[in-house]
Design a protein around this motif. Structure first.
Motif, PDB file in Angstrom:
ATOM      1  N   ILE A   1     -22.788 -20.386 -40.340  1.00 14.19           N
ATOM      2  CA  ILE A   1     -23.612 -19.308 -39.799  1.00 14.19           C
ATOM      3  C   ILE A   1     -25.058 -19.780 -39.685  1.00 14.19           C
TER       4      ILE A   1
ATOM      5  N   ALA B   1     -24.231 -16.681 -35.928  1.00 14.98           N
ATOM      6  CA  ALA B   1     -23.018 -15.880 -35.928  1.00 14.98           C
ATOM      7  C   ALA B   1     -22.463 -15.738 -34.517  1.00 14.98           C
ATOM      8  N   GLN B   2     -23.213 -16.222 -33.534  1.00 16.70           N
ATOM      9  CA  GLN B   2     -22.775 -16.159 -32.135  1.00 16.70           C
ATOM     10  C   GLN B   2     -21.362 -16.689 -31.947  1.00 16.70           C
ATOM     11  N   ILE B   3     -20.644 -16.080 -31.036  1.00 17.30           N
ATOM     12  CA  ILE B   3     -19.327 -16.601 -30.700  1.00 17.30           C
ATOM     13  C   ILE B   3     -19.510 -17.739 -29.699  1.00 17.30           C
TER      14      ILE B   3
ATOM     15  N   THR C   1     -17.780 -20.820 -27.238  1.00 18.75           N
ATOM     16  CA  THR C   1     -16.526 -21.042 -26.528  1.00 18.75           C
ATOM     17  C   THR C   1     -16.559 -22.373 -25.789  1.00 18.75           C
TER      18      THR C   1
ATOM     19  N   ASN D   1     -11.707 -18.917 -29.184  1.00 14.63           N
ATOM     20  CA  ASN D   1     -13.134 -19.156 -29.269  1.00 14.63           C
ATOM     21  C   ASN D   1     -13.522 -19.490 -30.695  1.00 14.63           C
TER      22      ASN D   1
ATOM     23  N   THR E   1     -15.787 -18.894 -34.164  1.00 20.21           N
ATOM     24  CA  THR E   1     -16.670 -18.085 -34.993  1.00 20.21           C
ATOM     25  C   THR E   1     -16.672 -18.703 -36.385  1.00 20.21           C
TER      26      THR E   1
ATOM     27  N   THR F   1     -16.036 -17.483 -39.072  1.00 18.33           N
ATOM     28  CA  THR F   1     -14.979 -16.982 -39.947  1.00 18.33           C
ATOM     29  C   THR F   1     -13.587 -17.287 -39.403  1.00 18.33           C
ATOM     30  N   MET F   2     -13.511 -18.114 -38.363  1.00 15.96           N
ATOM     31  CA  MET F   2     -12.214 -18.351 -37.731  1.00 15.96           C
ATOM     32  C   MET F   2     -11.193 -19.002 -38.670  1.00 15.96           C
TER      33      MET F   2
END
Lengths: 378, 295
Positions: free
Chosen positions: B111, B116-118, B120, B214, B216, B218-219
């Motif tokens: 982070i 925190a942006q997603i 891709t 995508n 993140t 927390t993925m």
């Protein structure tokens, strides 16, 4: 033994330092100039965090401006941001911390409906004002006297979309939504209205909010062959759904609430969002106060917040709290009473009137994605 | 036919990723008898490294993938040396708690660095998938890559464990830590290799998922839990079990929600986990060994 001594020394030093601190900070004879704390609860980590940051920064901007202009009758404001993660449990922890440790009298938040609904009873019991800039779940209307919001309830948004889709000639539709209060609330309102009108929900699919693989849900929708899809996601999962629908060759007209009225969705989903219709509270970026807010926000933080209107609402909420405090309304109950008197307040988020339930009254509009941009309908 | 085939394809794609990540859990458990809960975050780190090389620095996708795997291999090595090695021989609980700490640390770090942006990998238009002839199911190019890469890596691992000297040493240490060290195998070296290989595999999974969905910070959490489930179902400590468990979880999950409401998708994986813990705690391929029974 040696370790024990070290531990004791550290403890002693800590006591000394902490004990000395207040006398240094507080010149004798003057009344307390401690800052007034305002709480903030919103998703600062997790999938919704990209939006949560913009909301927090909106509130922060207002606090900084108020302080530069002299604060609240000489006392500074302090924003205490806590992470609600868009989840009930974490939002509850955040609220308890804000209320019990920071002793705040007013909280900006929560943002996700699941946060606000979870925190509402705690704030109500502690007589602390909770004002959400962006939680739209219909149940919030009746969640307590101390609970306010700067955005309209979903009761309206879901109905408007149901009527629109029915008028467009769709009779058999699918619903897909995330397992969260915001999404569930909209789904309930929409499906009630749509069936009342005489339409039919032929298939319903849901998923965990942080899910990334929706192929099977989409396959099930495809199999039920609906005429259109009412999609109620958060932006990140919504983007994935649009992309995976296109990949799986499911070509349905998509209708969605304001959570998909986000520029990043259009960028990240390529052309998959083309033709989607979204409902959203009116938000005129060219209005003087709004344009000024966006300019200041950009000067201070160097970006434009997504779901911009909620960021502007967060900014307004802090100003409303400050207005109350400037008139001497410091406790939660006093601030609450003040908020019920707010009518036609022109803020960065547009004109705001608070009704007897603590909800904001605002107009809704529909927009369609055309050539990668949101365009007003009608 | 179309629907059934589509569900199976969906299950295989998800299962391939679970299997790749499950291998890391199971290899570490096989030797150290502890569950490396930071493994899901290594998966996330791999995705982000791949993204940095490919999107930010413009490196070719395949090269970026290899670089990310190398990067995660190094990360896995360092994590073991800093966080787990000092705790070796102090029972199972300290390293387990440390692993949870490392996992939170890596998430916070991601982070901090990436926001925190997603993020891709997608840059252009979304293309419709390819219809597989005869079975009438749709699959995208990236999904084909996912299946090929994950299967290829698993086969490569099989040969590595089976025929190389280090691979044999790994099996020896897994079989009996003390005896292996008596006959001259350096367990610490073997453990380092386990972390290096497991982390590289997780990185590969991370990049594949990152390209398909995508990124993140927390993925890694939900994939981590599912893959851990896969490892338990297959028989934790057994690499073939991890592969089987991965595909099983992927398939059961996707076929399962055909019959029950889709909101229960995650619950299905955990129901399977519970079932195995209750009735066959050693998993499908698990062998009862003294230490494992006590787990």
């Amino acid at each position: 033994m040696k370790n024990y001594m070290i531990l004791m020394s550290i403890l002693l030093i800590t006591i000394l330092v902490v004990g000395c601190a207040p006398t240094e900070m507080q010149p004798a004879g003057e009344e307390t100039k401690e800052p007034i704390k305002i709480g903030f609860i919103g998703p600062l980590t997790g999938d919704v965090a990209p939006y949560g940051e913009g909301w927090r920064d909106g509130a922060l901007l207002a606090v900084e401006e108020i302080n530069t202009a002299g604060g609240i009758n000489g006392r500074m404001l302090e924003l205490v941001p806590e992470d609600g993660l868009c989840k009930p449990k974490d939002a509850t922890n955040a609220a308890q911390k804000l209320i019990e440790i920071d002793k705040v009298q007013a909280i900006v938040g929560g943002f996700c409906s699941s946060e606000t609904l979870a925190v509402a009873p705690i704030a109500e019991e502690a007589k602390v004002v909770l004002m959400s800039p962006g939680s739209t779940n219909a149940d919030i209307t009746e969640s307590g006297d101390y609970i306010f919001r700067a955005c309209p309830s979903d009761a309206l948004q879901g109905e408007i979309m149901a009527i629109y889709m029915y008028d467009e000639g769709y009779r058999e539709v699918a619903i897909m939504y995330a397992n969260s209060d915001y999404n569930l609330g909209l789904r309930n309102v929409f499906s009630k209205k749509f069936t009342e009108l005489g339409g039919e929900i032929v298939v319903e699919q849901n998923y965990e909010q942080d899910a990334k693989d929706m192929r099977t849900q989409i396959t099930k929708i495809k199999d039920a062959a609906p005429e259109a899809l009412y999609l109620v996601p958060y932006p990140a999962d919504g983007t994935i759904i649009l992309v995976q629908m296109k990949e799986l060759d499911v070509d349905l007209p998509v209708f969605a609430p304001e959570s998909m009225c986000v520029d990043k969705v259009l960028v990240d989903s390529g052309e998959a969002a083309e033709g989607m219709v979204v409902s959203t509270p009116t938000f005129d970026e060219a209005a003087p106060k709004t344009a000024e807010f966006l300019q200041k926000f950009n000067d201070r933080f160097g970006y434009k917040p997504e779901l911009t209107s909620y960021s502007a609402n967060a900014y307004d909420v802090v100003y409303l709290f400050a207005d109350a405090m400037k008139q001497g309304h410091i406790t939660g109950t006093e601030i609450k009473d003040y908020l019920y008197t707010v009518t036609d307040y022109t803020g960065a988020g547009g004109k705001l009137t608070i009704d007897e339930n603590g909800d904001a009254i605002k107009e809704l509009i529909l927009m369609r994605v055309e050539n990668g941009e949101f365009v007003d309908l009608e | 036919m179309g629907i059934a085939a589509q569900l199976i394809i969906n299950g295989i794609i998800a299962g391939g990723i679970y299997a790749l990540v499950a291998l890391g859990y199971t290899m570490v458990y096989g030797i150290l008898r502890f569950i490396n809960f930071a493994h899901g975050e290594v998966f996330m780190l791999g995705a982000y490294l791949g993204w940095v090389f490919n999107i930010l620095l413009g490196v070719n996708v395949i090269v970026a993938g290899v670089l990310a795997m190398l990067g995660c291999a190094v990360a896995g090595f360092v994590i073991d040396k800093i966080a787990y090695k000092p705790l070796r021989g102090r029972g199972m609980l300290p390293p387990l708690i440390t692993a949870i700490g490392i996992s939170l640390f890596l998430q916070a770090l991601a982070i901090l660095i990436f926001g925190a942006q997603i993020r891709t990998f997608r840059t252009g238009e979304v293309v419709r998938g390819i219809t597989i002839p005869f079975i009438d199911a749709i699959i995208t190019k990236i999904q084909i890559v996912i299946i090929i890469v994950s299967v290829a890596l698993m086969v490569a691992l099989h040969f590595y464990i089976k025929y190389t000297k280090t691979g044999k040493a790994m099996r020896a240490v897994a079989d009996n830590y003390e005896v292996a060290s008596i006959v001259g195998i350096n367990p610490n070296k073997v453990i380092s290799y386990v972390f290096i290989i497991g982390s590289a595999l997780a990185a590969a999974g991370g990049i594949l998922v990152g390209m398909e969905q995508n990124l993140t910070p927390t993925m890694g959490v939900s994939i981590g839990i599912k893959s851990f489930t896969a490892a338990v179902v297959g028989g934790i400590g057994n690499i073939y079990g991890a592969v089987l468990g991965g595909f099983m979880i992927g398939l059961i999950e996707n076929i399962g929600i055909w019959f029950i409401p889709s909101g229960y998708k995650d619950a299905i994986a955990f129901a399977v986990l519970l079932f195995f813990l209750l009735f066959k705690p050693t998993g499908i391929f698990g062998v009862k060994k003294g230490e494992e029974v006590s787990v």
